[in-house]
Design a protein around this motif. Structure first.
Motif, mmCIF file in Angstrom:
data_model
loop_
_atom_site.group_PDB
_atom_site.id
_atom_site.type_symbol
_atom_site.label_atom_id
_atom_site.label_comp_id
_atom_site.label_asym_id
_atom_site.label_seq_id
_atom_site.Cartn_x
_atom_site.Cartn_y
_atom_site.Cartn_z
ATOM 1 N N MET A 75 0.831 -1.199 0.000
ATOM 2 C CA MET A 75 0.000 0.000 0.000
ATOM 3 C C MET A 75 0.865 1.247 0.000
ATOM 4 O O MET A 75 0.617 2.194 -0.752
ATOM 5 C CB MET A 75 -0.931 -0.001 1.214
ATOM 6 C CG MET A 75 -1.828 1.208 1.295
ATOM 7 S SD MET A 75 -2.292 1.640 2.983
ATOM 8 C CE MET A 75 -0.823 2.410 3.551
ATOM 9 N N LEU A 132 -9.695 8.536 -5.038
ATOM 10 C CA LEU A 132 -8.884 7.319 -4.993
ATOM 11 C C LEU A 132 -9.827 6.124 -5.008
ATOM 12 O O LEU A 132 -10.829 6.116 -4.286
ATOM 13 C CB LEU A 132 -8.037 7.253 -3.714
ATOM 14 C CG LEU A 132 -6.918 8.267 -3.520
ATOM 15 C CD1 LEU A 132 -6.312 8.108 -2.128
ATOM 16 C CD2 LEU A 132 -5.859 8.117 -4.590
ATOM 17 N N THR A 133 -9.511 5.130 -5.805
ATOM 18 C CA THR A 133 -10.249 3.870 -5.779
ATOM 19 C C THR A 133 -9.258 2.778 -5.427
ATOM 20 O O THR A 133 -8.250 2.613 -6.111
ATOM 21 C CB THR A 133 -10.919 3.573 -7.129
ATOM 22 O OG1 THR A 133 -11.798 4.653 -7.463
ATOM 23 C CG2 THR A 133 -11.735 2.280 -7.063
ATOM 24 N N TRP A 134 -9.548 2.091 -4.333
ATOM 25 C CA TRP A 134 -8.677 1.025 -3.828
ATOM 26 C C TRP A 134 -9.292 -0.322 -4.192
ATOM 27 O O TRP A 134 -10.484 -0.541 -3.982
ATOM 28 C CB TRP A 134 -8.579 1.084 -2.309
ATOM 29 C CG TRP A 134 -8.007 2.327 -1.710
ATOM 30 C CD1 TRP A 134 -8.379 3.616 -1.941
ATOM 31 C CD2 TRP A 134 -6.967 2.392 -0.742
ATOM 32 N NE1 TRP A 134 -7.639 4.472 -1.173
ATOM 33 C CE2 TRP A 134 -6.764 3.741 -0.428
ATOM 34 C CE3 TRP A 134 -6.196 1.422 -0.094
ATOM 35 C CZ2 TRP A 134 -5.811 4.165 0.493
ATOM 36 C CZ3 TRP A 134 -5.244 1.840 0.825
ATOM 37 C CH2 TRP A 134 -5.058 3.198 1.113
ATOM 38 N N TYR A 176 -0.624 6.386 5.125
ATOM 39 C CA TYR A 176 -1.298 7.317 4.224
ATOM 40 C C TYR A 176 -0.873 8.756 4.518
ATOM 41 O O TYR A 176 -0.490 9.500 3.618
ATOM 42 C CB TYR A 176 -2.824 7.175 4.351
ATOM 43 C CG TYR A 176 -3.568 8.103 3.427
ATOM 44 C CD1 TYR A 176 -4.019 7.663 2.190
ATOM 45 C CD2 TYR A 176 -3.800 9.435 3.763
ATOM 46 C CE1 TYR A 176 -4.690 8.522 1.328
ATOM 47 C CE2 TYR A 176 -4.458 10.295 2.915
ATOM 48 C CZ TYR A 176 -4.902 9.835 1.696
ATOM 49 O OH TYR A 176 -5.549 10.698 0.844
ATOM 50 N N MET A 234 -13.099 8.573 -1.708
ATOM 51 C CA MET A 234 -12.463 7.259 -1.835
ATOM 52 C C MET A 234 -13.501 6.159 -1.931
ATOM 53 O O MET A 234 -14.577 6.252 -1.325
ATOM 54 C CB MET A 234 -11.574 6.967 -0.619
ATOM 55 C CG MET A 234 -10.334 7.797 -0.544
ATOM 56 S SD MET A 234 -9.219 7.167 0.721
ATOM 57 C CE MET A 234 -8.532 8.701 1.330
ATOM 58 N N ILE A 276 -4.323 0.801 -6.405
ATOM 59 C CA ILE A 276 -5.010 2.066 -6.137
ATOM 60 C C ILE A 276 -4.924 2.934 -7.384
ATOM 61 O O ILE A 276 -3.830 3.173 -7.908
ATOM 62 C CB ILE A 276 -4.385 2.818 -4.938
ATOM 63 C CG1 ILE A 276 -4.316 1.915 -3.708
ATOM 64 C CG2 ILE A 276 -5.184 4.093 -4.637
ATOM 65 C CD1 ILE A 276 -3.504 2.486 -2.550
#
Length: 134
Positions: free
Chosen positions: A51, A75-77, A96, A107, A124
């Motif tokens: 990450m 952000l797309t995780w 983070y 997110m 991500i």
């Protein structure tokens, strides 16, 4: 201004995709970043290590486009383990903030069965709107 491919200096070539595309309107689309470094080598198999590297990669692409973390709007995780994410929330927050500061864009978190790179446990993607700076 036309759309421009963003590829940080010194990074291994992206094959079949772009790491970033800066649109003519100043929107920067950052393709899914995983836990490998500029030479596409994984230093960690753990969630936190991957990450952190994915976030560093996002920041590096932002900087290559003359952006900064505050320009991020989304952000797309994609994670392969919901439980690993839930079990590590404190460490996730610390990493983070160390990499992107205290800027928190919109997110989304999606749990997936697998990712294309066998060793990847998190991917991500990001969108930023770059402000004109004088």
């Amino acid at each position: 201004m036309e759309n421009r491919i963003i590829h940080p200096e010194g990074w291994a070539p992206a094959k079949g995709y772009a790491n970033g595309v800066l649109a003519s309107d100043g929107t920067l689309y950052i393709g899914g970043q995983i836990g490998w470094d500029a030479q596409q080598v994984f230093a960690s198999d753990g969630f936190i290590g991957q990450m952190e590297q994915a976030l560093i990669n996002i920041r590096t692409i932002l900087e290559a486009a003359d952006g900064q973390p505050e320009d991020l709007v989304r952000l797309t995780w994609y994670v392969t383990s919901k439980q690993e994410y839930l079990d590590n929330q404190r460490a996730i927050g610390e990493v983070y903030r160390r990499v992107l500061g205290r800027h928190f864009p919109a997110m989304t978190m999606v749990v997936v069965a697998d990712l294309i790179e066998d060793r990847a446990v998190v991917e991500i993607e990001a969108t930023a709107v770059l402000k004109r700076r004088s």
